[in-house]
Structures are given as structure tokens and as C-alpha cells.
Scaffold this active site. Structure first.
Site, PDB file in Angstrom:
ATOM      1  N   GLU A  70       3.676   2.477   6.609  1.00 35.98           N
ATOM      2  CA  GLU A  70       4.827   3.389   6.613  1.00 35.98           C
ATOM      3  C   GLU A  70       5.409   3.491   8.018  1.00 35.98           C
ATOM      4  OE1 GLU A  70       5.758   8.131   6.309  1.00 35.98           O
ATOM      5  OE2 GLU A  70       4.288   7.336   4.883  1.00 35.98           O
ATOM      6  N   SER A 108      -2.514   9.137  -3.820  1.00 36.67           N
ATOM      7  CA  SER A 108      -2.530   7.853  -4.532  1.00 36.67           C
ATOM      8  C   SER A 108      -3.712   7.743  -5.488  1.00 36.67           C
ATOM      9  CB  SER A 108      -2.566   6.706  -3.521  1.00 36.67           C
ATOM     10  OG  SER A 108      -3.652   6.864  -2.623  1.00 36.67           O
TER      11      SER A 108
END
Length: 717
Positions: free
Chosen positions: A126, A268
Site C-alpha cells: 500500500e 482480511s
């Protein structure tokens, strides 16, 4: 008996859920495809996708026909997009909308010359994607100590142009400490709090839960940044904190002797894995899972609570032409708002109403447990809240504002607080016959005069006239307090009569008498003004008892006698038009409003019997102004003054029987002489010629006194 408490925010966040859904949709539709890197940091989910034909690749060189390419939720570098476009490869962008927002921020700010500071792990994908969007200097830090070193590296002249962002999963406590430190040194720094709302809530809940539990179980992939952050937070509060990826790693010894066990999971982590951990936990302990806190039942309960007409809060995650996707607080389903449920007023695009990152209150319209979606409405919540606000405004007789959006049968529609309000034609304007189409699109003030609700049916009626009446009353009071003779006002002509024009001065009407409209004689006010005209007038007279006002309109500088005095002195030669003939002369128009008299003796340089012998109405002649009487308003003109003198006429001798001859000279009395002795005979008294009639100047109107005006009042309200 041990209590097991499961964090409400455990499991997939909106961005992860969206990315996984996209990947499985691709698998179902294409029976294949690939993700550039693991779709999320969870081995179980990556393996499940691989079984469905969607494989994870590390490089664009590994695509080898495995299209489409799915860009994972963490995002990728800007160069990857360029390469995909260059290769002509089909791709689907599953980047989390919150991550994409950070890309946009750093790109825009760095283009403006700002130094970009990024809080996060420099090796995390990211962060790698974020920094690729920086086109100016950037620095990455993970805590206050790193930030201190970076500030020393930034040139002094650049410290006024610093912007700071954070990885969406960055530790919120660390972030706050860094901001406090930065603001002390760089007061002008632009701070963008980009930590995901779900992440901050997850971390806050983990902190609270771990502080009251004997044991904490954190479920998630060890490569997941947000899962590791949860572990760090829980470990500080609870010594017996364990990170596991699956139920297989759960050891009985971890939870032995614990009276209260807390369970949380990374963004996640699939719900399936969390449920497996809870089931295993129940089997390996002599205590049973508290039924009210059982994860599966909690999930079912959360679905049951999503009833239609329930209000919820959410964060706008992404915007498409037809829908707005929302992360609903405390829910695992994907929330979406159909375009027509965004606003009551007409809009062209969704971003006129909401932006990515906005917090909005929504109404649940429909849930789909199979697809895991919630249909939401912003328009209906706004309408509910708006109705409550309108009820208060009605009770307090408040003045509201809103645009007129439609003209309907019998009135107009005004929208206020996202609610349609009907205003009857009789309440839409002060005048009964007003054109309602003129109101369309205008922002108007109104007051509610009727409001009721029966079930879902609502009746709301407003009045524009009510507000206008109050405004007129206030203006009227102010006018009478300040008005005085001679004061100039700007008004609007409202009505015309045969004797004058009525002008609205703002709450008060005054009348311009027909004689005050023009210096010329007119038959009707419409020759000068029309209804709706804006005019400048002055007060001629005020009757405070009857509240009547007489207005003046014609201006002194337009007075034809003022113009004549200024521009046409005696001796001026003018071109005039014959407008009338009499026995004693002709009237000729000099300028509009003024006619002059040409006496019969001044028409020609020879004797004429009558003016019509030389002139006709409509003729244009050149004449000289020979006299002006401003008091009597008379002008004398002469054509003869501009003509050469006539040639003398030879005397005519006639023989008479007594041999007396009369010698006749032009324009002179005859002289009689005796020819025989040439002794002058007694001269008879001279024959006096009748004096020329006095030359008078006439105005454009007849010389007689002006007839009395119509028996209409010279003033009016």
C-alpha cells in the site's frame, strides 16, 4: 464458565470485502484470471481463489493470457497502470477506495510543490503504491523518532509546504502522537487523516476489549499489517495475547484457566475462519461459549437488526455513475445507494451530493443475505429529518427558503430540507393573476401554513404571500418614517388608468398624474410608461392623513422651455414645420413642445392676402427667432427677416380731368400736387395703415386656457 467475547468489527472490512467479491465474480464469469500479488493478505483466501482459476502473479511478465488482471485492494504503483495500458491488457481495479483517495491526495499536493510525509511501513505494498504517486520530495516514517529525523532533513524554506498522510492501517495512537509533534514544528502543515475508519474502530475496540479480558485471540494472516497492529495493541493490555492464522493453531493451553476470552480478527480474515476458531475454542475448553456472544449468532443477529426503515451510519467508499458504495458501521455487508435514492432534488451526478470519505446517515431499504448487500437510501433519511425540522419551523412560524422546482396545476412546488412543499397559486404571489412560470427556478421565502401526517401520507402547504405581506408591511412602516417631499425613489409601474400611473415604491404606492408624465400633451399614460417598467420618481406632495402620495416623473432638464432658453436665443435661425394656419399668421413647430407664430407681415417680403397663399401645413421653412416671452410662453418667428428686400415699384401716372396726378409709392400714403401752379396743395391728413397685429408666441397647445383635467384625484395611495 468462561465468557467468550467477539469484537463486533472482527473480519473483512469494506475494501477487502469489495476486492474479494470482485475476484470471485471474475472467477465465475471468466473461469480464470489473475491478481497482481495476493488479492488480500490471507493465504486461505488466496488458495480458495486459486482453486477457482484466479491465480496470484508477482510480475506483469507472468500474465501469459491469464486475463483479466485484478489489481488488489492495497493498490499498485502508478507505473503498473502505465505498463498495463501500454500492453493493452484488460484489468479490473479492486483498489480499496480509501487507498485510492490517498493516491489522489499525494499526487495533487506534490504537484503543488509540497513535501509529502507518509506514515507507514515502507515495504508494505500500500505504501509503495502511495509513494509512486508523489512527484516531489517524500519521506516515510513509522513513529515520532523517525519523524524527528526527517524534519531535520527538510530544508527550512520547505517546512511551510508539508503535507502528511497515513497508511490506512497505521496505528492510530502513533499517528496522533506524530501529529502533535509535527504541529509544534510546522504549524502550516496540511494533515490528511487517512487511517481507514474501519481500522480505527477495530483498533479502538481491540484496545477496550483486551483491557478487560484474561486472554486475547487475534485471528489473521501474519503478513497482514492491520492484523499485526491489532496484536500489538492487545499485547500491551493483555499479557496472554496470541496471534493465530487458523483454528489449527489454537492450543488448549492458550485459553486454559481464562475466565474471559476476547476474540478479534484482521480486516482480511474471512468469517469462515473466525467461526472455525470459535468452534474449536468451545471444544477445547470446559466452558461453553456465551450464547449471546457466539460469533455465528452475533452475525445472524446483526443481519436481523438490519430491518427496513432502520437508520444506520456509514462512510462513502466509492462512487459510480449509478450507485454509491458505503461501508456501513458495524456491518459486514456491502452497502450501496441507488442513484435515485441520493437526493430529492434533481442532480446530474452523485458527487453533487456526497464525496468519498463522507459520513452519512442512511435508511435501510432492503437486505440481501445471499449476496451480502444492503440497499440504502439517503434521500429518505433526509426527508425524515427534513420533516422533523419542518414541523419545528411550522410550530415556530419560521420563514424558510427554497427553490421553486415545478409549476403544477393550481400552484408551484418548492423544495426545502429535501421535501416537496406545495404552494397554491393564491399563496404564490401578491397579485392574483401573477404568472407562476416566472417563479420557476427562483429561490423564494415562504412560511408553512398547514402541516399534517396520516400514516405515510404527508400534507405540507406553504405560502410565499404570507412572507411578502410581512415584508411589505415592514417596508411601508419604514417608508412613512423617512419619506419627504422632493425625495427621489425608484419604483415599479403596477397599474395604468386614464388619468395617471400607479407606482409601487416598495410597500407603498403613489400616483404620477398624466400631466406629470410628460412635458408634451399626451392622451394616455401608456404613451410614456408601461406596466412593469422601473421608473425614477420624486415626491411632489404627501397627505399623511389619507396616506396618499403624488409623484413627479418629468425632469426639469427635459422642459422644452429650458432647452429653448439654453440652445435657441433670440436671433437663432431654425428650421420649423408649419403646423397651423390662421387669418393673422402661421404656427410653426420649433422643437417638440414649442410652436412659434409667424405673423402674416413676416411671412413674405411682399404684401399677401392670407398665409395660405404662401404656406401649407407640413411645409418646412427656415425662420429667425425674433422674440421670446418666457413669462407668457410665446415665441415670434420671421421668414421675411431672412429674405432680401423687394425691388422698388415705378410710380403710376394717371391723367384726370382736373389735371391732378396721384403719385403712388409703395407702402406710402399718396402725395397730391397741383401741376398748374406747382403750389403745394393742402396735404390731407395721412392715411394711417392699420398696425400689425401683435406677434404672439404660442405653445404646442392652443392659446386658450387648458381645459380642466378629468375629475380624477391628483394623488393616490
Amino acid at each position: 464458565m468462561a465468557d467468550i467475547i467477539v469484537a463486533k468489527t472482527a473480519g473483512f472490512c469494506f475494501g477487502v470485502n469489495r476486492a474479494v467479491k470482485i475476484a470471485f465474480d471474475v472467477a465465475d464469469r471468466n473461469h480464470g484470471g489473475c491478481t497482481l500479488g495476493p488479492i488480500i493478505h490471507n493465504k486461505e483466501m488466496v488458495a480458495a481463489l486459486n482453486d477457482r482459476g484466479v491465480v496470484s502473479i508477482d510480475s506483469l511478465d507472468d500474465i501469459q493470457g491469464r486475463e483479466p488482471v485484478i489489481i488488489r485492494s492495497h493498490g499498485v504503483k502508478r507505473s503498473v497502470y502505465d505498463k498495463l495500458n501500454e500492453m493493452g491488457v484488460e484489468y479490473i481495479d479492486a483498489t480499496c477506495p480509501f487507498v485510492a483517495k490517498i493516491h489522489s491526495i499525494v499526487y495533487d499536493m506534490s504537484r503543488q510543490g509540497y513535501t509529502v510525509l507518509i506514515a507507514g511501513d515502507e515495504n508494505h505494498p500500500e505504501v509503495q503504491g502511495i509513494l509512486s504517486n508523489c512527484v516531489s520530495d517524500y519521506y516515510i516514517f513509522k513513529d515520532v523518532e523517525d519523524l524527528k529525523e526527517i524534519i531535520d532533513l527538510i530544508p527550512e524554506e520547505n517546512k511551510d509546504r508539508i503535507c502528511i498522510v497515513a497508511q490506512t492501517t497505521f496505528n492510530e495512537k502513533f499517528w496522533k502522537n506524530c501529529i502533535v509533534f509535527l504541529k509544534k514544528l510546522c504549524t502550516n502543515a496540511k494533515v490528511f487523516d487517512t487511517i481507514c475508519n474501519a481500522t480505527s474502530k477495530r483498533q479502538a475496540e481491540a484496545h477496550t476489549l483486551s483491557a478487560k479480558c484474561d486472554c486475547m485471540i487475534v485471528v489473521g494472516d501474519r503478513s497482514s499489517s492491520n492484523t499485526n497492529k491489532l496484536y500489538e495493541i492487545c499485547k500491551k493490555n493483555c499479557e496472554h495475547t496470541y496471534l493465530i492464522e487458523t483454528a489449527a493453531e489454537l492450543d488448549r493451553a492458550m485459553i486454559a484457566g481464562a475466565r474471559t476470552i476476547g476474540v478479534t480478527a484482521g480486516a482480511s480474515t474471512p468469517d469462515r475462519i473466525i467461526k472455525e476458531v470459535l468452534d474449536t475454542m468451545s471444544e477445547n475448553t470446559t466452558s461453553s461459549v456465551n450464547e449471546t456472544e457466539n460469533f455465528e449468532e452475533m452475525l445472524e443477529e446483526s443481519l436481523k437488526s438490519l430491518n427496513t426503515n432502520e437508520r444506520v451510519m456509514g462512510t462513502v467508499a466509492s462512487i459510480t455513475p449509478n450507485e454509491v458504495y458505503v461501508e456501513v458501521d458495524g456491518r459486514k455487508q456491502t452497502g450501496f445507494i441507488p442513484f435515485d435514492e441520493l437526493s430529492s432534488t434533481p442532480i446530474q451526478s452523485a458527487d453533487e451530493v456526497v464525496k468519498v470519505g463522507d459520513r452519512v446517515e442512511l435508511l435501510i431499504m432492503k437486505t440481501n443475505d445471499v449476496e451480502g448487500t444492503i440497499m440504502l437510501s439517503k434521500r429518505r433519511v433526509d426527508a425524515q429529518k427534513g420533516f422533523e425540522e419542518l414541523q419545528k419551523a411550522y410550530d415556530e412560524k419560521q420563514i424558510l427558503t427554497g427553490p421553486v422546482t415545478e409549476v403544477v396545476s393550481g400552484g408551484v412546488i418548492v423544495v426545502a430540507n429535501d421535501i416537496r412543499i406545495f404552494i397554491p397559486a393564491s399563496q404564490a404571489a401578491m397579485e392574483r393573476d401573477a404568472n407562476l412560470e416566472d417563479l420557476k427556478g427562483q429561490e423564494v421565502k415562504f412560511r408553512l401554513i398547514e402541516m399534517s401526517q396520516r400514516g405515510r401520507r404527508r400534507k405540507i402547504i406553504g405560502s410565499i404571500k404570507s412572507v411578502l405581506r410581512d415584508e411589505y408591511a415592514a417596508k411601508r412602516a419604514e417608508f412613512w418614517e423617512n419619506c419627504e417631499v422632493g425625495k427621489v425613489y425608484t419604483g415599479v409601474v403596477r397599474t395604468l388608468t386614464s388619468y395617471g400611473a400607479f407606482v409601487d415604491l416598495g410597500g407603498v404606492s403613489g400616483m404620477i398624474h398624466i400631466s406629470e408624465l410628460s412635458w408634451l400633451r399626451i392622451k394616455h399614460p401608456s404613451e410614456v410608461v408601461n406596466v412593469g417598467d422601473t421608473v425614477e420618481v420624486y415626491i411632489k406632495d404627501i397627505n399623511t392623513e389619507t396616506k396618499k402620495i403624488s409623484l413627479g416623473y418629468k425632469k426639469t432638464e427635459d422642459n422644452p422651455w429650458v432647452i429653448l432658453e439654453k440652445d435657441y436665443p433670440v436671433g437663432t435661425v431654425v428650421k420649423a414645420k408649419i403646423v397651423g394656419l390662421t387669418a393673422f399668421g402661421a404656427f410653426a413647430n420649433i422643437i417638440p413642445g414649442i410652436d412659434g407664430l409667424i405673423h402674416i407681415s413676416q411671412i413674405s417680403n411682399k404684401r399677401i392676402e392670407k398665409p395660405a397663399d404662401e404656406l401649407a401645413i407640413g411645409d418646412e421653412v427656415e425662420a429667425k427667432i425674433t422674440g421670446i416671452d418666457f413669462e407668457k410662453k410665446r415665441v415670434s418667428l420671421s421668414i421675411r427677416a431672412l429674405l432680401p428686400e423687394a425691388a422698388p415699384v415705378a410710380p403710376v401716372v394717371e391723367e384726370e380731368e382736373d389735371e391732378v396726378v396721384a403719385v403712388v409709392e409703395p407702402d406710402a400714403a399718396p402725395v397730391i400736387r397741383d401741376l398748374e401752379d406747382e403750389t403745394p396743395a393742402e396735404e390731407p391728413a395721412p392715411v394711417e395703415e392699420a398696425p400689425a397685429e401683435e406677434v404672439v408666441a404660442e405653445e404646442a397647445a392652443p392659446a386658450e386656457e387648458a381645459v380642466a383635467e378629468e375629475a380624477a384625484p391628483a394623488d393616490a395611495e
